[in-house]
Design an enzyme around this catalytic site. Sequence first.
Site, short mmCIF file in Angstrom:
data_model
loop_
_atom_site.label_atom_id
_atom_site.label_comp_id
_atom_site.label_asym_id
_atom_site.label_seq_id
_atom_site.Cartn_x
_atom_site.Cartn_y
_atom_site.Cartn_z
N LYS A 1 0.85 -1.21 0.00
CA LYS A 1 0.00 0.00 0.00
C LYS A 1 0.87 1.25 0.00
O LYS A 1 0.63 2.18 -0.76
CB LYS A 1 -0.90 0.00 1.24
CG LYS A 1 -1.58 1.32 1.50
CD LYS A 1 -2.43 1.32 2.74
CE LYS A 1 -1.70 1.63 4.03
NZ LYS A 1 -1.35 3.05 4.23
N ASN A 2 1.89 1.27 0.85
CA ASN A 2 2.66 2.50 1.01
C ASN A 2 3.63 2.75 -0.15
O ASN A 2 4.19 3.84 -0.26
CB ASN A 2 3.41 2.50 2.34
CG ASN A 2 2.46 2.74 3.51
OD1 ASN A 2 1.29 3.05 3.30
ND2 ASN A 2 2.95 2.59 4.72
N CYS B 1 -4.18 7.85 10.05
CA CYS B 1 -4.31 7.40 11.44
C CYS B 1 -3.93 8.52 12.41
O CYS B 1 -3.04 9.32 12.12
CB CYS B 1 -3.41 6.19 11.69
SG CYS B 1 -3.92 4.74 10.78
N ARG C 1 0.77 15.17 13.48
CA ARG C 1 1.55 14.66 12.34
C ARG C 1 1.83 15.84 11.40
O ARG C 1 1.13 16.05 10.41
CB ARG C 1 0.79 13.55 11.61
CG ARG C 1 0.68 12.27 12.42
CD ARG C 1 -0.05 11.18 11.67
NE ARG C 1 0.80 10.47 10.72
CZ ARG C 1 0.39 9.41 10.02
NH1 ARG C 1 -0.83 8.95 10.15
NH2 ARG C 1 1.21 8.80 9.17
N ASP D 1 5.20 0.69 11.99
CA ASP D 1 3.94 0.07 11.54
C ASP D 1 3.82 -1.40 11.96
O ASP D 1 2.81 -2.04 11.70
CB ASP D 1 3.81 0.17 10.01
CG ASP D 1 3.38 1.56 9.57
OD1 ASP D 1 3.14 2.41 10.45
OD2 ASP D 1 3.30 1.80 8.35
N ARG E 1 -8.50 -0.28 5.37
CA ARG E 1 -7.73 0.76 4.67
C ARG E 1 -6.44 0.17 4.10
O ARG E 1 -5.92 0.67 3.11
CB ARG E 1 -7.36 1.88 5.65
CG ARG E 1 -8.51 2.82 5.96
CD ARG E 1 -8.00 4.02 6.73
NE ARG E 1 -6.70 4.37 6.21
CZ ARG E 1 -5.66 4.77 6.95
NH1 ARG E 1 -5.78 4.91 8.24
NH2 ARG E 1 -4.51 5.06 6.38
#
Length: 429
Positions: A22-23, A117, A122, A306, A398
């Site tokens: 995903k990232n 999240c 952030r 993560d 997600r």
Amino acid sequence: MEKIVVSGGAPLFGQVEISGSKNAALPIIYACVLVKGKCVLENIPDVSDIRTSFEILRGIGAEVRMLSRGVWELDCTNVEAGRSDYELVRKIRGSYYLLGSEFGRFGRARVGFPGGCNFGVRPIDQHIKGFEALGGTVSTEGGYVEIESESGARGANIFFDLSSVGATLNVMIAAATADGVTVIDNAAREPHVVDCANFLNTCGAQISGAGSDVIKIKGVKELHGCTYAIIPDMIEAGSFMVAAVATRGSVRINNVIPKHLESVTAKLIECGAEVEEFDDAVMVTTPGSIRRTSVKTLPYPGFPTDMHPQMAALLCTAEGVSYINESVFENRFRYVEELRRMGARIKVDGRVLVIEGGAPLSPAPVIATDLRGGVAVMIAALTAKGVTEISEIRLIERGYDDICGKLRSLGADIKKVVLPDEAILPRVN
Ligand code: UD1
């Protein structure tokens, strides 16, 4: 309203296929905005952050279509800057890559503040510092980040104050078609940074050094379309590795790059698991009892932040007192309360988790507080004898492609159930 219902207590056995990262997929999808022409992206995971990103791009004029499962064609020839949907953008973190790609292609950008999240504050100050170095005038008003420039992005030297995945990728994307040479110092070294650089180079960019802390980008006039396969998701793979050990099972995890998993592999071995590496798979087995350990999260190649919540769930089952020092995000501990509901003996001391392991976890109604925290409670539920119900599962979806189906294929008793909204009482804090 949907819930995941887990009847836990049995070890996981078998083989599982890991989806694309995903990232890595997120920055690559937004980098397509730089390209006038068609890009075919393979190994795209079917997760909601990616579906939201496709909606955002369609909304600014991109043609996006699925060719087959996991394979998507994007044509961003006709996209326009400054048109992205505020509500969609705020749903996810990765939408901030549209800033870099609009600025790189049009010399200006206007995108809402990103979501993602909730790990405390952030900030995106390093992204802004990078865009300003490339000649942008950046303003943040009314919930939007806006970049203007006289004559487009210009190459520059940038030294980041900290290692930021997002800022490194955003500046790299903007600099790919900038006028002149950009050097990013103190760049993030994560595999997804390397993957995005490889994608851009396949489209004709001239980027070297990705994977080290100095990245050099010689701006090119134009990028062309290409076909590119996204790397496997190291966090999804790590989550299955940890789930295998937490349930004292034995699982072969296919379609991975073992090198990306080294920090997780090392910790699991330290705890008493066995991990055998193959070219594109790892085999995780649990021969005996699991021991305590200490973990400190760090930028790559350190232990990934993560993977911290999943590791916490595992360490609840290990003999002795374990420590997890979260050094990347200031507050990533919201899921801890959910593990406590399941009988975990955990306390948060500043940025350190102290976990007194060894007592079996028990079922309780719990929620996914965030993406990885949600998977941590799912792993805890797999170890707990009895039925655990997990709500707010959209947060898990997600970032995990068919997680229930994959766990079922490993023998887990897990299902997703759809309930009428009134069947779920809101939790009052
Ligand atoms: C990305 C990942 C996320 C992962 C994180 C760290 C995506 C979509 N998200 O998030 O899953 O947990 O990397 O591996 O890929 N920071 C600043 N100023 C900035 C940018 C970051 O202070 O301008 C701080 C952050 O608050 C954090 C640290 O730097 O403390 C690292 O953040 P960063 O690497 O930027 O994470 P994200 O890109 O948001």
